[in-house]
Design a protein around this motif. Structure first.
Motif, PDB file in Angstrom:
ATOM      1  N   ARG A 317       0.823  -1.198   0.000  1.00 27.07           N
ATOM      2  CA  ARG A 317       0.000   0.000   0.000  1.00 27.07           C
ATOM      3  C   ARG A 317       0.868   1.263   0.000  1.00 27.07           C
ATOM      4  NH1 ARG A 317      -5.303  -0.790   1.015  1.00 27.07           N
ATOM      5  NH2 ARG A 317      -5.954  -2.819   1.828  1.00 27.07           N
ATOM      6  N   ALA A 318       1.971   1.234   0.749  1.00 23.19           N
ATOM      7  CA  ALA A 318       2.838   2.413   0.795  1.00 23.19           C
ATOM      8  C   ALA A 318       3.423   2.690  -0.578  1.00 23.19           C
ATOM      9  CB  ALA A 318       3.952   2.205   1.818  1.00 23.19           C
ATOM     10  N   SER A 319       3.844   1.638  -1.261  1.00 25.89           N
ATOM     11  CA  SER A 319       4.439   1.821  -2.577  1.00 25.89           C
ATOM     12  C   SER A 319       3.420   2.391  -3.558  1.00 25.89           C
ATOM     13  CB  SER A 319       4.980   0.485  -3.091  1.00 25.89           C
ATOM     14  OG  SER A 319       5.605   0.649  -4.342  1.00 25.89           O
ATOM     15  N   LYS A 320       2.159   1.944  -3.474  1.00 30.32           N
ATOM     16  CA  LYS A 320       1.137   2.390  -4.415  1.00 30.32           C
ATOM     17  C   LYS A 320       0.584   3.761  -4.048  1.00 30.32           C
ATOM     18  CE  LYS A 320      -1.914  -0.567  -5.823  1.00 30.32           C
ATOM     19  NZ  LYS A 320      -2.956  -1.612  -5.830  1.00 30.32           N
ATOM     20  N   ARG A 321       0.436   4.030  -2.768  1.00 30.30           N
ATOM     21  CA  ARG A 321      -0.303   5.218  -2.360  1.00 30.30           C
ATOM     22  C   ARG A 321       0.570   6.367  -1.874  1.00 30.30           C
ATOM     23  NH1 ARG A 321      -6.110   4.072  -0.567  1.00 30.30           N
ATOM     24  NH2 ARG A 321      -6.572   2.085  -1.545  1.00 30.30           N
ATOM     25  N   LEU A 322       1.790   6.103  -1.488  1.00 31.42           N
ATOM     26  CA  LEU A 322       2.622   7.170  -0.922  1.00 31.42           C
ATOM     27  C   LEU A 322       3.861   7.492  -1.753  1.00 31.42           C
ATOM     28  CD1 LEU A 322       2.623   6.508   2.935  1.00 31.42           C
ATOM     29  CD2 LEU A 322       1.293   8.153   1.632  1.00 31.42           C
ATOM     30  N   LEU A 323       4.142   6.701  -2.783  1.00 31.76           N
ATOM     31  CA  LEU A 323       5.397   6.901  -3.502  1.00 31.76           C
ATOM     32  C   LEU A 323       5.502   8.299  -4.085  1.00 31.76           C
ATOM     33  CD1 LEU A 323       8.057   5.794  -4.468  1.00 31.76           C
ATOM     34  CD2 LEU A 323       6.889   4.777  -6.444  1.00 31.76           C
ATOM     35  N   GLY A 324       4.428   8.768  -4.729  1.00 27.85           N
ATOM     36  CA  GLY A 324       4.475  10.109  -5.311  1.00 27.85           C
ATOM     37  C   GLY A 324       4.690  11.183  -4.262  1.00 27.85           C
ATOM     38  N   ARG A 325       4.013  11.060  -3.133  1.00 26.60           N
ATOM     39  CA  ARG A 325       4.151  12.065  -2.073  1.00 26.60           C
ATOM     40  C   ARG A 325       5.525  11.993  -1.416  1.00 26.60           C
ATOM     41  NH1 ARG A 325      -1.668  12.543   1.019  1.00 26.60           N
ATOM     42  NH2 ARG A 325      -2.775  13.470  -0.742  1.00 26.60           N
ATOM     43  N   CYS A 326       6.015  10.784  -1.206  1.00 26.16           N
ATOM     44  CA  CYS A 326       7.351  10.665  -0.627  1.00 26.16           C
ATOM     45  C   CYS A 326       8.406  11.239  -1.574  1.00 26.16           C
ATOM     46  CB  CYS A 326       7.658   9.204  -0.316  1.00 26.16           C
ATOM     47  SG  CYS A 326       6.767   8.561   1.120  1.00 26.16           S
ATOM     48  N   ALA A 327       8.208  11.030  -2.871  1.00 28.91           N
ATOM     49  CA  ALA A 327       9.143  11.597  -3.844  1.00 28.91           C
ATOM     50  C   ALA A 327       9.120  13.119  -3.789  1.00 28.91           C
ATOM     51  CB  ALA A 327       8.798  11.102  -5.247  1.00 28.91           C
ATOM     52  N   LEU A 328       7.919  13.692  -3.746  1.00 27.49           N
ATOM     53  CA  LEU A 328       7.811  15.149  -3.646  1.00 27.49           C
ATOM     54  C   LEU A 328       8.442  15.665  -2.362  1.00 27.49           C
ATOM     55  CD1 LEU A 328       4.234  16.160  -4.868  1.00 27.49           C
ATOM     56  CD2 LEU A 328       6.418  16.823  -5.844  1.00 27.49           C
ATOM     57  N   THR A 329       8.215  14.942  -1.273  1.00 32.22           N
ATOM     58  CA  THR A 329       8.719  15.388   0.027  1.00 32.22           C
ATOM     59  C   THR A 329      10.234  15.336   0.077  1.00 32.22           C
ATOM     60  OG1 THR A 329       6.694  14.577   1.078  1.00 32.22           O
ATOM     61  CG2 THR A 329       8.561  15.035   2.509  1.00 32.22           C
ATOM     62  N   LYS A 330      10.816  14.254  -0.437  1.00 29.21           N
ATOM     63  CA  LYS A 330      12.278  14.168  -0.447  1.00 29.21           C
ATOM     64  C   LYS A 330      12.868  15.238  -1.357  1.00 29.21           C
ATOM     65  CE  LYS A 330      16.451  12.213  -1.778  1.00 29.21           C
ATOM     66  NZ  LYS A 330      17.261  12.376  -2.996  1.00 29.21           N
ATOM     67  N   MET A 331      12.245  15.453  -2.514  1.00 21.44           N
ATOM     68  CA  MET A 331      12.718  16.507  -3.421  1.00 21.44           C
ATOM     69  C   MET A 331      12.685  17.870  -2.732  1.00 21.44           C
ATOM     70  SD  MET A 331      10.997  17.796  -6.999  1.00 21.44           S
ATOM     71  CE  MET A 331       9.659  18.590  -6.099  1.00 21.44           C
ATOM     72  N   LYS A 332      11.562  18.173  -2.089  1.00 23.71           N
ATOM     73  CA  LYS A 332      11.433  19.459  -1.411  1.00 23.71           C
ATOM     74  C   LYS A 332      12.390  19.558  -0.229  1.00 23.71           C
ATOM     75  CE  LYS A 332       9.665  23.438  -0.316  1.00 23.71           C
ATOM     76  NZ  LYS A 332       9.995  24.629  -1.130  1.00 23.71           N
ATOM     77  N   ALA A 333      12.557  18.469   0.520  1.00 22.52           N
ATOM     78  CA  ALA A 333      13.424  18.500   1.697  1.00 22.52           C
ATOM     79  C   ALA A 333      14.869  18.816   1.320  1.00 22.52           C
ATOM     80  CB  ALA A 333      13.345  17.161   2.432  1.00 22.52           C
ATOM     81  N   THR A 334      15.353  18.201   0.247  1.00 26.87           N
ATOM     82  CA  THR A 334      16.740  18.477  -0.145  1.00 26.87           C
ATOM     83  C   THR A 334      16.894  19.879  -0.711  1.00 26.87           C
ATOM     84  OG1 THR A 334      16.301  17.360  -2.272  1.00 26.87           O
ATOM     85  CG2 THR A 334      17.307  16.058  -0.515  1.00 26.87           C
ATOM     86  N   LYS A 335      15.834  20.383  -1.342  1.00 26.01           N
ATOM     87  CA  LYS A 335      15.880  21.780  -1.794  1.00 26.01           C
ATOM     88  C   LYS A 335      15.917  22.729  -0.591  1.00 26.01           C
ATOM     89  CE  LYS A 335      13.681  21.503  -6.357  1.00 26.01           C
ATOM     90  NZ  LYS A 335      14.699  22.287  -7.084  1.00 26.01           N
ATOM     91  N   VAL A 336      15.120  22.424   0.435  1.00 23.26           N
ATOM     92  CA  VAL A 336      15.131  23.246   1.646  1.00 23.26           C
ATOM     93  C   VAL A 336      16.497  23.175   2.322  1.00 23.26           C
ATOM     94  CG1 VAL A 336      14.166  23.443   3.978  1.00 23.26           C
ATOM     95  CG2 VAL A 336      12.652  23.085   2.020  1.00 23.26           C
ATOM     96  N   LEU A 337      17.097  21.994   2.347  1.00 21.34           N
ATOM     97  CA  LEU A 337      18.424  21.853   2.947  1.00 21.34           C
ATOM     98  C   LEU A 337      19.441  22.709   2.208  1.00 21.34           C
ATOM     99  CD1 LEU A 337      20.544  20.595   4.774  1.00 21.34           C
ATOM    100  CD2 LEU A 337      20.530  18.566   3.295  1.00 21.34           C
ATOM    101  N   GLU A 338      19.444  22.658   0.888  1.00 23.50           N
ATOM    102  CA  GLU A 338      20.379  23.480   0.116  1.00 23.50           C
ATOM    103  C   GLU A 338      20.089  24.968   0.316  1.00 23.50           C
ATOM    104  OE1 GLU A 338      19.788  21.997  -3.796  1.00 23.50           O
ATOM    105  OE2 GLU A 338      21.137  20.281  -3.531  1.00 23.50           O
ATOM    106  N   PHE A 339      18.813  25.329   0.361  1.00 25.63           N
ATOM    107  CA  PHE A 339      18.416  26.724   0.558  1.00 25.63           C
ATOM    108  C   PHE A 339      18.902  27.249   1.906  1.00 25.63           C
ATOM    109  CE2 PHE A 339      15.377  29.792   2.259  1.00 25.63           C
ATOM    110  CZ  PHE A 339      15.278  30.725   1.241  1.00 25.63           C
TER     111      PHE A 339
END
Length: 444
Positions: A317-339
């Motif tokens: 269920r996590a792979s099907k339902r959360l993968l897109g959100r986890c991808a967005l969150t990790k992308m945003k988190a690393t951008k915030v870290l660099e910022f």
């Protein structure tokens, strides 16, 4: 409190020395394991948590507790420690927990969570990154053994590891477009003949133990294989391994970004120019405000994802339902870290780019930041993944309306049973995203 006391006593006083030497003592794993903190890397293994799979009392560590543990360790601003101790443990142990045989789990799980053994995963190769189907490390079957040859690159904690969970190709003769069907995970001890490990020198995350690992006709028993032959790709994608990895890296990035923000606020309040603290300057205040805003909004998003991991979605269920959100969150988190790292350097000035001294934490975070933006998918790759997930399920989404008997008559609640939540959908911890079971089943 346990995590903070541990970090203050066993980590924070020694971080500068570890970073300078590029090496973390093995006794740190043992102390963290004895304190029950290493299990924080594995909370996304599934439900029930922890059930029988992890030797940790249920009331001692849950998903939110694990997030706090990770952020407490990240508070010291040392990315290498996070890679060596938590990221590598997650990557190496989750496949064993989810798909390993009882013998493998007995051999590895408790020793690794107690800090007696160190485990990591080896997937990437000099010419293979996110396209794991092209893995060139080959395992040929000879009786009850595999003979493994190949090279793995950028293996986090590889310089410390006792066991390496290695992605290999067990069917090298398959056509190119079917190569992922031949991928398998094999646990390789680092003390067997034919394994050579060379530590890599990276621009950031010093002490993370990133290594180049070479296998030359390494013989390991077939019983060291995780799951069935050819199931390696599914081991990554079936369970919450990928989602959990993205969640874990995002938590680390949040902790490091918060540390950079904290250092900036403290320095701006103490540093005086022409008799006044620079925190009184409107330009500096604007930088501090933007840093704080990014950190706070990222934390809110991560709390939502953590709540969903904890209550709604796990395993497939996590792979099907959360993968897109986890991808967005990790992308945003690393951008915030660099910022935050960049703006912290601007606040501290020359001190922010000087190793040692007042700005050492900011300098280290600024240098370590890019190391978290690449593994598990770069920001561009994760953005593409999220959009593909959205388009894939947009056409397949089916909404079923069910009457919530506990609500006033005529009121209906939309329950998404067969489709993942849309990545652009507004969600919160109060149930915009429905649980995996209907309200009637939940009440029963």
């Amino acid at each position: 409190d346990k995590a903070r006391k541990f970090v203050e006593e066993h980590v924070e006083p020694y971080v500068d020395d570890w970073e300078a030497e590029g090496d973390i003592p093995r006794e740190v794993w043992k102390k963290a394991g004895d304190a029950g903190l290493l299990a924080a890397a594995c909370v996304t293994v599934g439900r029930p948590w922890p059930g029988e799979r992890l030797p940790c009392p249920e009331d001692d560590l849950d998903h939110f507790g694990a997030a706090l543990v990770i952020q407490e360790f990240a508070r010291v601003g040392y990315g290498g420690l996070m890679y060596a101790m938590f990221v590598s443990l997650h990557m190496g142990l989750i496949p064993v927990l989810s798909f390993g045989t009882p013998a493998l789990r007995q051999q590895l799980v408790e020793p690794c969570l107690r800090g007696d053994k160190i485990i990591c995963a080896a997937i990437a190769e000099p010419q293979v990154g996110i396209d794991v189907a092209r893995v060139g490390t080959v395992a040929r079957r000879e009786g009850d053994n595999y003979i493994i040859s190949g090279t793995k690159m950028w293996v986090s904690a590889g310089a410390y590891a006792d066991h390496i969970v290695t992605m290999v190709q067990t069917s090298p003769d398959l056509p190119f477009d079917q190569m992922q069907r031949g991928l398998s995970f094999v646990v390789i001890p680092t003390n067997v003949p034919g394994v050579s490990i060379r530590k890599l020198k990276l621009g950031g995350c010093s002490g993370g133990g990133q290594a180049l690992v070479t296998f030359e006709d390494v013989r390991v028993p077939v019983t060291n294989r995780i799951s069935k032959e050819g199931m390696g790709f599914r081991c990554i994608n079936y369970n919450s391994d990928h989602c959990g990895y993205l969640w874990l890296v995002a938590q680390v990035a949040l902790g490091l970004a918060r540390a950079a923000t904290r250092e900036s606020f403290t320095y701006a309040d103490q540093r005086k120019v022409f008799g006044d603290a620079i925190a009184k300057d409107s330009a500096i205040r604007e930088k501090l405000a933007h840093m704080a805003a990014e950190v706070e909004f990222l934390e809110a998003q991560l709390e939502t994802i953590t709540h969903q991991f904890s209550h709604f979605f796990w395993g497939a269920r996590a792979s099907k339902r959360l993968l897109g959100r986890c991808a967005l969150t990790k992308m945003k988190a690393t951008k915030v870290l660099e910022f935050c790292g960049m703006h912290a350097v601007h606040v501290l000035g020359a001190k922010g780019v000087t190793r040692g001294g007042r700005g050492r934490i900011v300098e280290r975070i600024f240098r370590d930041g890019p190391c978290f933006a690449i593994p598990g998918g770069t920001q561009e790759v994760l953005a593409g993944l999220c959009v593909r997930q959205a388009l894939l399920y947009e056409n397949r989404a089916k909404m079923e309306l069910a009457v919530d008997e506990a609500a006033p008559a005529g009121r209906r609640q939309a329950i998404l049973r067969n489709a993942p939540p849309h990545p652009g959908e507004v969600s919160n911890v109060h149930g915009t995203v429905a649980p995996a079971r209907s309200p009637r089943e939940e009440a029963a």
